[in-house]
Each structure stands twice: as structure tokens, then as C-alpha cells.
Design a protein around this motif. Structure first.
Motif, PDB file in Angstrom:
ATOM      1  N   ARG A  83     -11.439  -4.714  17.590  1.00 59.08           N
ATOM      2  CA  ARG A  83     -10.660  -6.227  17.795  1.00 59.08           C
ATOM      3  C   ARG A  83     -10.668  -6.617  19.236  1.00 59.08           C
ATOM      4  NH1 ARG A  83      -6.426  -8.097  20.011  1.00 59.08           N
ATOM      5  NH2 ARG A  83      -5.388  -9.769  19.250  1.00 59.08           N
ATOM      6  N   LEU A  84     -10.647  -5.702  20.069  1.00 64.35           N
ATOM      7  CA  LEU A  84     -10.825  -5.954  21.791  1.00 64.35           C
ATOM      8  C   LEU A  84     -12.053  -6.560  21.931  1.00 64.35           C
ATOM      9  CD1 LEU A  84      -9.386  -5.845  24.542  1.00 64.35           C
ATOM     10  CD2 LEU A  84     -10.436  -3.449  24.781  1.00 64.35           C
ATOM     11  N   VAL A  85     -13.058  -5.890  21.345  1.00 61.41           N
ATOM     12  CA  VAL A  85     -14.443  -6.331  21.605  1.00 61.41           C
ATOM     13  C   VAL A  85     -14.581  -7.802  21.088  1.00 61.41           C
ATOM     14  CG1 VAL A  85     -16.869  -5.926  21.068  1.00 61.41           C
ATOM     15  CG2 VAL A  85     -15.708  -4.018  21.806  1.00 61.41           C
ATOM     16  N   ALA A  86     -14.227  -7.856  20.052  1.00 62.11           N
ATOM     17  CA  ALA A  86     -14.352  -9.218  19.052  1.00 62.11           C
ATOM     18  C   ALA A  86     -13.570 -10.523  20.163  1.00 62.11           C
ATOM     19  CB  ALA A  86     -13.788  -9.282  17.722  1.00 62.11           C
ATOM     20  N   HIS A  87     -12.385 -10.134  20.530  1.00 58.40           N
ATOM     21  CA  HIS A  87     -11.512 -10.839  21.187  1.00 58.40           C
ATOM     22  C   HIS A  87     -12.209 -11.094  22.553  1.00 58.40           C
ATOM     23  CE1 HIS A  87      -7.931 -12.019  23.617  1.00 58.40           C
ATOM     24  NE2 HIS A  87      -7.674 -12.712  22.560  1.00 58.40           N
ATOM     25  N   GLU A  88     -12.838 -10.227  23.234  1.00 57.86           N
ATOM     26  CA  GLU A  88     -13.463 -10.632  24.408  1.00 57.86           C
ATOM     27  C   GLU A  88     -14.607 -11.315  24.285  1.00 57.86           C
ATOM     28  OE1 GLU A  88     -14.349  -6.748  25.952  1.00 57.86           O
ATOM     29  OE2 GLU A  88     -12.256  -6.423  26.735  1.00 57.86           O
ATOM     30  N   ARG A  89     -15.449 -11.363  23.202  1.00 59.68           N
ATOM     31  CA  ARG A  89     -16.280 -12.138  22.859  1.00 59.68           C
ATOM     32  C   ARG A  89     -16.181 -13.717  22.650  1.00 59.68           C
ATOM     33  NH1 ARG A  89     -20.805 -13.917  24.083  1.00 59.68           N
ATOM     34  NH2 ARG A  89     -21.383 -11.634  24.384  1.00 59.68           N
ATOM     35  N   LEU A  90     -15.014 -13.678  21.973  1.00 57.28           N
ATOM     36  CA  LEU A  90     -14.104 -15.171  21.719  1.00 57.28           C
ATOM     37  C   LEU A  90     -13.724 -15.728  22.964  1.00 57.28           C
ATOM     38  CD1 LEU A  90     -13.302 -17.170  19.897  1.00 57.28           C
ATOM     39  CD2 LEU A  90     -10.951 -15.878  19.698  1.00 57.28           C
ATOM     40  N   LEU A  91     -13.239 -14.957  24.118  1.00 58.63           N
ATOM     41  CA  LEU A  91     -12.805 -15.427  25.389  1.00 58.63           C
ATOM     42  C   LEU A  91     -14.126 -16.074  25.878  1.00 58.63           C
ATOM     43  CD1 LEU A  91     -10.679 -15.863  27.482  1.00 58.63           C
ATOM     44  CD2 LEU A  91     -11.042 -13.463  28.060  1.00 58.63           C
ATOM     45  N   ALA A  92     -15.103 -15.135  25.915  1.00 57.08           N
ATOM     46  CA  ALA A  92     -16.427 -15.474  26.572  1.00 57.08           C
ATOM     47  C   ALA A  92     -16.969 -16.898  26.157  1.00 57.08           C
ATOM     48  CB  ALA A  92     -17.518 -14.602  26.403  1.00 57.08           C
ATOM     49  N   ILE A  93     -16.817 -17.140  24.860  1.00 56.93           N
ATOM     50  CA  ILE A  93     -17.187 -18.407  24.340  1.00 56.93           C
ATOM     51  C   ILE A  93     -16.167 -19.509  24.672  1.00 56.93           C
ATOM     52  CG2 ILE A  93     -17.212 -19.528  21.970  1.00 56.93           C
ATOM     53  CD1 ILE A  93     -18.530 -17.140  20.670  1.00 56.93           C
ATOM     54  N   HIS A  94     -15.066 -19.195  24.647  1.00 58.25           N
ATOM     55  CA  HIS A  94     -14.053 -20.388  25.213  1.00 58.25           C
ATOM     56  C   HIS A  94     -14.567 -20.710  26.632  1.00 58.25           C
ATOM     57  CE1 HIS A  94     -10.419 -19.613  22.616  1.00 58.25           C
ATOM     58  NE2 HIS A  94     -11.320 -19.906  21.851  1.00 58.25           N
ATOM     59  N   GLU A  96     -17.449 -20.292  28.243  1.00 56.53           N
ATOM     60  CA  GLU A  96     -18.660 -20.939  28.011  1.00 56.53           C
ATOM     61  C   GLU A  96     -18.743 -22.669  27.790  1.00 56.53           C
ATOM     62  OE1 GLU A  96     -23.125 -21.123  25.476  1.00 56.53           O
ATOM     63  OE2 GLU A  96     -21.731 -19.030  25.450  1.00 56.53           O
ATOM     64  N   HIS A  97     -18.052 -22.974  26.847  1.00 49.99           N
ATOM     65  CA  HIS A  97     -17.914 -24.257  26.202  1.00 49.99           C
ATOM     66  C   HIS A  97     -16.605 -24.984  26.723  1.00 49.99           C
ATOM     67  CE1 HIS A  97     -20.504 -23.644  22.737  1.00 49.99           C
ATOM     68  NE2 HIS A  97     -20.313 -22.436  22.739  1.00 49.99           N
ATOM     69  N   LEU A  98     -15.681 -24.624  27.251  1.00 51.29           N
ATOM     70  CA  LEU A  98     -14.646 -25.350  27.744  1.00 51.29           C
ATOM     71  C   LEU A  98     -14.553 -25.103  29.500  1.00 51.29           C
ATOM     72  CD1 LEU A  98     -11.948 -24.191  25.148  1.00 51.29           C
ATOM     73  CD2 LEU A  98     -13.266 -26.479  25.300  1.00 51.29           C
ATOM     74  N   GLY A  99     -15.179 -24.031  29.947  1.00 50.23           N
ATOM     75  CA  GLY A  99     -14.845 -23.777  31.453  1.00 50.23           C
ATOM     76  C   GLY A  99     -15.458 -24.717  32.371  1.00 50.23           C
ATOM     77  N   ALA A 100     -16.445 -25.631  31.963  1.00 58.10           N
ATOM     78  CA  ALA A 100     -17.087 -26.558  32.570  1.00 58.10           C
ATOM     79  C   ALA A 100     -16.161 -28.142  32.523  1.00 58.10           C
ATOM     80  CB  ALA A 100     -18.472 -26.811  32.388  1.00 58.10           C
ATOM     81  N   GLN A 101     -15.402 -28.158  31.678  1.00 58.20           N
ATOM     82  CA  GLN A 101     -14.728 -29.480  31.443  1.00 58.20           C
ATOM     83  C   GLN A 101     -13.470 -29.505  32.311  1.00 58.20           C
ATOM     84  OE1 GLN A 101     -13.533 -29.653  27.540  1.00 58.20           O
ATOM     85  NE2 GLN A 101     -15.365 -29.539  26.612  1.00 58.20           N
ATOM     86  N   LYS A 102     -13.132 -30.682  32.806  1.00 59.93           N
ATOM     87  CA  LYS A 102     -11.971 -30.951  33.671  1.00 59.93           C
ATOM     88  C   LYS A 102     -11.031 -30.709  32.816  1.00 59.93           C
ATOM     89  CE  LYS A 102      -9.963 -34.504  36.579  1.00 59.93           C
ATOM     90  NZ  LYS A 102     -10.029 -35.680  37.162  1.00 59.93           N
ATOM     91  N   ARG A 103      -9.808 -29.970  33.157  1.00 60.04           N
ATOM     92  CA  ARG A 103      -8.947 -29.558  32.456  1.00 60.04           C
ATOM     93  C   ARG A 103      -7.319 -29.766  33.463  1.00 60.04           C
ATOM     94  NH1 ARG A 103     -11.864 -24.669  31.732  1.00 60.04           N
ATOM     95  NH2 ARG A 103     -10.621 -23.553  33.244  1.00 60.04           N
ATOM     96  N   ASP A 104      -6.560 -30.230  32.744  1.00 59.59           N
ATOM     97  CA  ASP A 104      -4.948 -30.316  33.369  1.00 59.59           C
ATOM     98  C   ASP A 104      -4.404 -29.041  33.317  1.00 59.59           C
ATOM     99  OD1 ASP A 104      -4.171 -29.860  30.821  1.00 59.59           O
ATOM    100  OD2 ASP A 104      -3.808 -31.863  30.203  1.00 59.59           O
ATOM    101  N   ALA A 105      -3.213 -28.975  33.942  1.00 61.63           N
ATOM    102  CA  ALA A 105      -2.688 -27.698  34.414  1.00 61.63           C
ATOM    103  C   ALA A 105      -2.318 -26.979  32.867  1.00 61.63           C
ATOM    104  CB  ALA A 105      -1.369 -27.798  35.057  1.00 61.63           C
TER     105      ALA A 105
END
Length: 209
Positions: A83-94, A96-105
Motif C-alpha cells: 500500500r505504501l508503494v502504491a501510495h507513493e506512486r499516486l503522490l508522484a502522479i499528483h 507530475e500533473h498538479l505540481g506545475a499549476q498555480k495553486r492557492d494556499a
């Protein structure tokens, strides 16, 4: 799970760690539905429809194949490590896809909490479910804001216990492993957290209607 099933899983774990790919695939298949449930719950809503949980699972399996030798050094059950391995993969996908977007606090906080626990926004959305009518959506948005504020006031560990036990369906023992608690402490915290949540929800006008 019967003793026979447990013995079979233990045997597959030994074979998989020795390099048996068939045993590894069988183990992954055994826990696939639980992992999918975790991914579906924690997948950011902005990515739903764009990211298929099956693709996340496929990437997680590839990660598992590469990292299998790590398991022997982990003081946790195979499922909790998987589950930890899968969760870390999901976090990496987040990221990848959301890290470059402008985000509010607030959104930034939501992403950060995804790394370690369930956010108030995530829990509120799942507790409320869906309502497709125009009036229903308006009422739901109002209640969601109230519920988010309630959940935000809770301890991070209490929020996570509710997420693990109710939305992921983990056992008390698995929950204790994930959070680094004893089984007794995990059980007590869950009962206390869910009790407080129920009491507080009853104070939100019309929540149960």
C-alpha cells in the motif's frame, strides 16, 4: 482470512522475494481491489476522468517489481508495504500533473496532506457523496463548507484513522501499522474520532436530510 490462505500468501511472499514473477503477480492480484479502493479515495478530484486508477495500479506494480528487495528491511506486513508503494506512486502522479499549476494556499495544503494523510476536503467530499440536481448541489456546497471546517478542526491522526478504516476498509491491525500505533491505541483513537465526528455532524442543520 483462513489459516490456509495466510500460509499460501506467506509462501508467495517468499517466492516473490526470491524473484518469482508469477508469485509476485499473484500477490498483487490478491490485494488489487484494496489498492484500487485506496487510489480511488485519494485521487485528487481534479484528476478524476484524466487519470485511470488502473494506470496507477500498473505503475505501482512496476515500482513493486523494482523495489521488492526493500521489503526484507521493512518492519511491516506485506500488504501495508505494498500500500505504501502504491501510495507513493499516486503522490508522484499528483506532483507530475498538479505540481506545475498555480495553486492557492488551501490547494497546496491539500496536496501536502495527500503525502501523509487525508485532507478535510477529501473526507468531506466522500462523506457527502454526490447530488446532481441544481438545488442539491447548492445545498451540498453549503454543507461541504461546514463539514470541511469541522474536519479541519480534528487531529490529523484522527482524520486519517477515519479515512483508513471507513474509506479504505483497513483492519484495525493494518491501520495501526500504517500509523505506527499499537492495535489498542489505534482502536481507541478510531472509536473516539468517529464518535466525535458523529456528534459534531448532528449539529450541522439538515445534514442527514
Amino acid at each position: 482470512m483462513s489459516d490456509k490462505q495466510l500460509d499460501r500468501i506467506e509462501q508467495q511472499i517468499r517466492l516473490a522475494t526470491d524473484g518469482d514473477q508469477a508469485a509476485l503477480a499473484s500477490l498483487f492480484g490478491h490485494y488489487k481491489s484494496q489498492l484500487r479502493r485506496m487510489i480511488a479515495f485519494r485521487l485528487d478530484r481534479k484528476l478524476q476522468g484524466r487519470i485511470d486508477p488502473s494506470d496507477v495500479l500498473q505503475d505501482a506494480f512496476l515500482d513493486l517489481s523494482k523495489r521488492l528487495t526493500e521489503f526484507g528491511n521493512k518492519n511491516m506486513s506485506f500488504f501495508v508495504w505494498l500500500r505504501l508503494v502504491a501510495h507513493e506512486r499516486l503522490l508522484a502522479i499528483h506532483r507530475e500533473h498538479l505540481g506545475a499549476q498555480k495553486r492557492d494556499a488551501r490547494r497546496e495544503k491539500h496536496l501536502n496532506q495527500n503525502a501523509t494523510g487525508a485532507s478535510s476536503m477529501m473526507l468531506a467530499a466522500h462523506l457527502l457523496g454526490k447530488n446532481t440536481s441544481v438545488v442539491g448541489r447548492a445545498i451540498r456546497a453549503e454543507k461541504k463548507a461546514q463539514l470541511e471546517a469541522l474536519l479541519e478542526s480534528m487531529d490529523d491522526t484522527d482524520r486519517e484513522i477515519i479515512a483508513l478504516r471507513i474509506f479504505e476498509g483497513l483492519s484495525n491491525g493494518e491501520c495501526a501499522e500504517v500509523l505506527g500505533l499499537t492495535k489498542q491505541t489505534s482502536s481507541k483513537r478510531f472509536m473516539r474520532a468517529i464518535g466525535r465526528l458523529r456528534e459534531s455532524i448532528e449539529m450541522i442543520p439538515g445534514f442527514g436530510q
